[in-house]
Design an enzyme around this catalytic site. Structure first.
Site, PDB file in Angstrom:
ATOM      1  N   LYS A  25     100.233  42.436  21.123  1.00  9.08           N
ATOM      2  CA  LYS A  25      99.670  41.098  21.220  1.00  9.08           C
ATOM      3  C   LYS A  25     100.776  40.055  21.458  1.00  9.08           C
ATOM      4  O   LYS A  25     101.965  40.361  21.349  1.00  9.08           O
ATOM      5  CB  LYS A  25      98.880  40.802  19.933  1.00  9.08           C
ATOM      6  CG  LYS A  25      97.687  41.757  19.707  1.00  9.08           C
ATOM      7  CD  LYS A  25      96.942  41.391  18.424  1.00  9.08           C
ATOM      8  CE  LYS A  25      95.836  42.398  18.126  1.00  9.08           C
ATOM      9  NZ  LYS A  25      95.085  42.012  16.894  1.00  9.08           N
ATOM     10  N   TYR A  63      86.779  41.969  22.789  1.00  7.15           N
ATOM     11  CA  TYR A  63      86.450  41.695  21.388  1.00  7.15           C
ATOM     12  C   TYR A  63      84.965  41.365  21.187  1.00  7.15           C
ATOM     13  O   TYR A  63      84.615  40.685  20.220  1.00  7.15           O
ATOM     14  CB  TYR A  63      87.326  40.552  20.863  1.00  7.15           C
ATOM     15  CG  TYR A  63      88.748  40.984  20.529  1.00  7.15           C
ATOM     16  CD1 TYR A  63      88.990  41.990  19.590  1.00  7.15           C
ATOM     17  CD2 TYR A  63      89.851  40.372  21.125  1.00  7.15           C
ATOM     18  CE1 TYR A  63      90.287  42.384  19.270  1.00  7.15           C
ATOM     19  CE2 TYR A  63      91.157  40.765  20.799  1.00  7.15           C
ATOM     20  CZ  TYR A  63      91.360  41.763  19.870  1.00  7.15           C
ATOM     21  OH  TYR A  63      92.642  42.153  19.551  1.00  7.15           O
ATOM     22  N   ASN A  72      98.770  40.046  14.011  1.00  2.25           N
ATOM     23  CA  ASN A  72      99.113  41.356  13.435  1.00  2.25           C
ATOM     24  C   ASN A  72      99.658  42.319  14.485  1.00  2.25           C
ATOM     25  O   ASN A  72      99.546  43.540  14.344  1.00  2.25           O
ATOM     26  CB  ASN A  72      97.911  41.936  12.684  1.00  2.25           C
ATOM     27  CG  ASN A  72      96.715  42.119  13.590  1.00  2.25           C
ATOM     28  OD1 ASN A  72      96.785  41.845  14.791  1.00  2.25           O
ATOM     29  ND2 ASN A  72      95.627  42.602  13.033  1.00  2.25           N
ATOM     30  N   HIS A  93      96.947  45.880  18.790  1.00  4.55           N
ATOM     31  CA  HIS A  93      95.564  46.367  18.784  1.00  4.55           C
ATOM     32  C   HIS A  93      95.580  47.859  19.063  1.00  4.55           C
ATOM     33  O   HIS A  93      96.340  48.326  19.905  1.00  4.55           O
ATOM     34  CB  HIS A  93      94.735  45.676  19.882  1.00  4.55           C
ATOM     35  CG  HIS A  93      93.421  46.395  20.118  1.00  4.55           C
ATOM     36  ND1 HIS A  93      92.313  46.191  19.341  1.00  4.55           N
ATOM     37  CD2 HIS A  93      93.083  47.362  21.014  1.00  4.55           C
ATOM     38  CE1 HIS A  93      91.333  46.992  19.758  1.00  4.55           C
ATOM     39  NE2 HIS A  93      91.777  47.706  20.766  1.00  4.55           N
ATOM     40  N   GLU A 113      87.370  50.588  26.167  1.00  2.00           N
ATOM     41  CA  GLU A 113      88.473  49.643  26.321  1.00  2.00           C
ATOM     42  C   GLU A 113      89.413  50.040  27.461  1.00  2.00           C
ATOM     43  O   GLU A 113      89.880  49.181  28.212  1.00  2.00           O
ATOM     44  CB  GLU A 113      89.247  49.540  24.999  1.00  2.00           C
ATOM     45  CG  GLU A 113      88.409  48.894  23.891  1.00  2.00           C
ATOM     46  CD  GLU A 113      89.052  48.980  22.514  1.00  2.00           C
ATOM     47  OE1 GLU A 113      90.184  49.496  22.402  1.00  2.00           O
ATOM     48  OE2 GLU A 113      88.418  48.522  21.539  1.00  2.00           O
TER      49      GLU A 113
HETATM   50  P1  IDP Z   1      91.759  45.868  13.690  1.00  2.00           P
HETATM   51  O1  IDP Z   1      92.608  45.221  14.759  1.00  2.00           O
HETATM   52  O2  IDP Z   1      92.584  46.346  12.547  1.00  2.00           O
HETATM   53  O3  IDP Z   1      90.835  46.932  14.248  1.00  2.00           O
HETATM   54  P2  IDP Z   1      89.400  44.176  13.474  1.00  2.00           P
HETATM   55  O4  IDP Z   1      88.616  44.013  12.217  1.00  2.00           O
HETATM   56  O5  IDP Z   1      88.807  44.987  14.583  1.00  2.00           O
HETATM   57  O6  IDP Z   1      90.853  44.713  13.065  1.00  2.00           O
HETATM   58  O7  IDP Z   1      89.704  42.711  14.002  1.00  2.00           O
HETATM   59  C1  IDP Z   1      90.214  42.505  15.310  1.00  2.00           C
HETATM   60  C2  IDP Z   1      91.339  41.506  15.236  1.00  2.00           C
HETATM   61  O8  IDP Z   1      90.824  40.247  14.817  1.00  2.00           O
HETATM   62  C3  IDP Z   1      92.424  41.831  14.214  1.00  2.00           C
HETATM   63  O9  IDP Z   1      93.393  42.750  14.701  1.00  2.00           O
HETATM   64  C4  IDP Z   1      93.016  40.467  13.950  1.00  2.00           C
HETATM   65  O10 IDP Z   1      93.905  40.059  14.993  1.00  2.00           O
HETATM   66  C5  IDP Z   1      91.774  39.582  14.003  1.00  2.00           C
HETATM   67  N1  IDP Z   1      91.201  39.410  12.658  1.00  2.00           N
HETATM   68  C6  IDP Z   1      90.426  40.274  11.987  1.00  2.00           C
HETATM   69  N2  IDP Z   1      90.082  39.799  10.787  1.00  2.00           N
HETATM   70  C7  IDP Z   1      90.659  38.589  10.695  1.00  2.00           C
HETATM   71  C8  IDP Z   1      90.667  37.578   9.680  1.00  2.00           C
HETATM   72  O11 IDP Z   1      90.080  37.722   8.605  1.00  2.00           O
HETATM   73  N3  IDP Z   1      91.367  36.445   9.951  1.00  2.00           N
HETATM   74  C9  IDP Z   1      92.033  36.268  11.130  1.00  2.00           C
HETATM   75  N4  IDP Z   1      92.035  37.173  12.117  1.00  2.00           N
HETATM   76  C10 IDP Z   1      91.371  38.325  11.891  1.00  2.00           C
HETATM   77 MG    MG Z   2      89.252  46.716  15.612  1.00  2.00          MG
END
Ligand code: IDP
Ligand code: MG
Length: 154
Positions: A9, A49, A112, A115, A126
């Site tokens: 990212k 997304y 984070n 992805h 995807e």
């Molecule tokens: P993942 O990337 O670990 O699969 P997902 O729940 O699929 O997590 O969420 C997609 C992305 O959305 C996350 O990687 C993160 O960048 C963002 N995200 C998810 N939950 C939160 C949150 O509570 N606050 C801010 N961003 C979030």
């Molecule tokens: Mg996810």
């Protein structure tokens, strides 16, 4: 063998962590069979997304991934989807285990770094969004015989 979609990212690219993160996948024995640095359109981010539409973090997430280029990777190996998710770690860097990418490099829930597709079905969907078939080079290297047990490859 599976191929999974990994995205470094904008935070990973801007922080100069591409090499350190790619190294995690390569040293595990996984193969990178597709790679490109691109500025993501809001349309593509929305498709990628789609499952998160309507959630409180959705707008911020799309703004984030479209803010600056990302490095998109197709990574192949036995059970590559689950193996990559393990290497990546829990969603929030503050909860992610040390030794994982998010656990070692991040402190955020949104920023984070990486992805990774969460299931083989997600990976298939995807990969089709981000890569054309001729951008994936499944037979580019021959390390498998040194990475897996011979029986794994039959
Ligand atoms: P993942 O990337 O670990 O699969 P997902 O729940 O699929 O997590 O969420 C997609 C992305 O959305 C996350 O990687 C993160 O960048 C963002 N995200 C998810 N939950 C939160 C949150 O509570 N606050 C801010 N961003 C979030
Ligand atoms: Mg996810």
């Amino acid at each position: 063998m599976q191929t999974t979609l990994i995205i470094l990212k904008p935070d990973a690219v801007q922080r100069g962590l591409m090499g350190s993160i790619i190294e995690r996948f390569e040293r595990k024995g996984l193969r990178i069979i597709g790679a490109k640095l691109i500025k993501v359109s809001p349309e593509l981010a929305g498709k990628h997304y789609a499952e998160h539409k309507g959630k409180p973090f959705y707008e911020g997430l799309v703004k984030f991934v479209t803010s600056s280029p990302v490095l998109v990777l197709a990574i192949r190996g036995l059970e590559a989807v689950a193996v990559c998710r393990k290497l990546i770690g829990a969603t929030n860097g503050r909860n992610a285990e040390p030794g994982t990418i998010r656990g070692d490099f991040g402190l955020s829930g949104g920023f984070n770094l990486v992805h990774g597709s969460d299931s083989p079905a997600s990976a298939e969907r995807e990969l089709a969004l981000w890569f054309t078939a001729d951008e994936l080079h499944e037979d580019a290297h021959t390390i498998e015989q040194w990475v897996y047990d011979p029986g794994d490859l039959k």
